[in-house]
Motif scaffolding. Structure first.
Motif, mmCIF file in Angstrom:
data_model
loop_
_atom_site.group_PDB
_atom_site.id
_atom_site.type_symbol
_atom_site.label_atom_id
_atom_site.label_comp_id
_atom_site.label_asym_id
_atom_site.label_seq_id
_atom_site.Cartn_x
_atom_site.Cartn_y
_atom_site.Cartn_z
ATOM 1 N N PHE A 49 0.817 -1.207 0.000
ATOM 2 C CA PHE A 49 0.000 0.000 0.000
ATOM 3 C C PHE A 49 0.852 1.259 0.000
ATOM 4 N N LEU A 50 2.021 1.198 0.621
ATOM 5 C CA LEU A 50 2.910 2.361 0.586
ATOM 6 C C LEU A 50 3.294 2.681 -0.859
ATOM 7 N N ASP A 51 3.631 1.664 -1.634
ATOM 8 C CA ASP A 51 3.955 1.872 -3.047
ATOM 9 C C ASP A 51 2.750 2.382 -3.828
ATOM 10 N N ILE A 52 1.592 1.784 -3.593
ATOM 11 C CA ILE A 52 0.376 2.182 -4.312
ATOM 12 C C ILE A 52 0.035 3.642 -4.010
ATOM 13 N N PHE A 53 0.065 4.011 -2.743
ATOM 14 C CA PHE A 53 -0.311 5.374 -2.368
ATOM 15 C C PHE A 53 0.737 6.396 -2.813
ATOM 16 N N GLN A 55 2.541 6.128 -5.561
ATOM 17 C CA GLN A 55 2.260 6.302 -6.988
ATOM 18 C C GLN A 55 1.016 7.162 -7.198
ATOM 19 N N LYS A 56 0.017 6.970 -6.341
ATOM 20 C CA LYS A 56 -1.221 7.756 -6.431
ATOM 21 C C LYS A 56 -0.923 9.239 -6.253
ATOM 22 N N HIS A 57 -0.181 9.577 -5.215
ATOM 23 C CA HIS A 57 0.107 10.985 -4.941
ATOM 24 C C HIS A 57 0.992 11.606 -6.018
ATOM 25 N N GLU A 58 1.938 10.848 -6.534
ATOM 26 C CA GLU A 58 2.767 11.356 -7.629
ATOM 27 C C GLU A 58 1.924 11.589 -8.877
ATOM 28 N N ALA A 59 1.005 10.673 -9.165
ATOM 29 C CA ALA A 59 0.149 10.812 -10.347
ATOM 30 C C ALA A 59 -0.801 11.994 -10.194
ATOM 31 N N PHE A 60 -1.382 12.160 -8.998
ATOM 32 C CA PHE A 60 -2.279 13.294 -8.780
ATOM 33 C C PHE A 60 -1.530 14.620 -8.875
ATOM 34 N N ALA A 61 -0.270 14.632 -8.463
ATOM 35 C CA ALA A 61 0.512 15.866 -8.536
ATOM 36 C C ALA A 61 0.795 16.262 -9.985
ATOM 37 N N LYS A 62 0.911 15.272 -10.861
ATOM 38 C CA LYS A 62 1.225 15.542 -12.270
ATOM 39 C C LYS A 62 -0.017 15.849 -13.090
ATOM 40 N N GLU A 63 -1.132 15.234 -12.758
ATOM 41 C CA GLU A 63 -2.346 15.341 -13.580
ATOM 42 C C GLU A 63 -3.176 16.556 -13.199
ATOM 43 N N THR A 64 -3.739 17.206 -14.203
ATOM 44 C CA THR A 64 -4.648 18.319 -13.971
ATOM 45 C C THR A 64 -6.052 17.989 -14.457
ATOM 46 N N SER A 65 -6.178 17.009 -15.305
ATOM 47 C CA SER A 65 -7.464 16.617 -15.866
ATOM 48 C C SER A 65 -8.284 15.848 -14.835
ATOM 49 N N GLU A 66 -9.521 16.278 -14.637
ATOM 50 C CA GLU A 66 -10.399 15.586 -13.696
ATOM 51 C C GLU A 66 -10.709 14.163 -14.161
#
Length: 105
Positions: A49-53, A55-66
């Protein structure tokens, strides 16, 4: 002078990227702590879960599209459901605020 400015820009870009990764790691640790407060996790699950989360936070930081953020959230939700047992998932489903925090924020 141009080389000096270019060097400064590269240093700034790398330092911002390193800061974003450190921030994602801290946010991921907080997510794992919140999840383990709701359901009992093995050490192996905590690492997964540490890896999953992270990756989630890194992806959310890069993405602007809802739309892309919704896809990321669905992916995280699917991974949660794939790793947790039915009993653990039932406990998590009873806490929609936590589930939203883990998948969307």
């Amino acid at each position: 002078m141009k080389k000096l400015i270019a060097a400064f820009v590269f240093i700034l870009a790398f330092s911002l990227n390193a800061n974003a990764q450190a921030n994602a790691s801290e946010l991921a640790k907080n997510d794992v702590a919140a999840l383990s407060g709701a359901v009992q996790l093995s050490e192996q699950n905590k690492a997964s879960f540490l890896d999953i989360f992270k990756q989630k936070h890194e992806a959310f930081a890069k993405e602007t599209s809802e739309m892309k953020k919704k896809i990321i959230a669905k992916s995280v939700d699917a991974k949660l459901r794939g790793i947790l047992s039915a009993e653990q998932m039932a406990k998590l489903d009873k806490n929609p605020e936590l589930l939203k925090k883990l998948t969307q924020n």
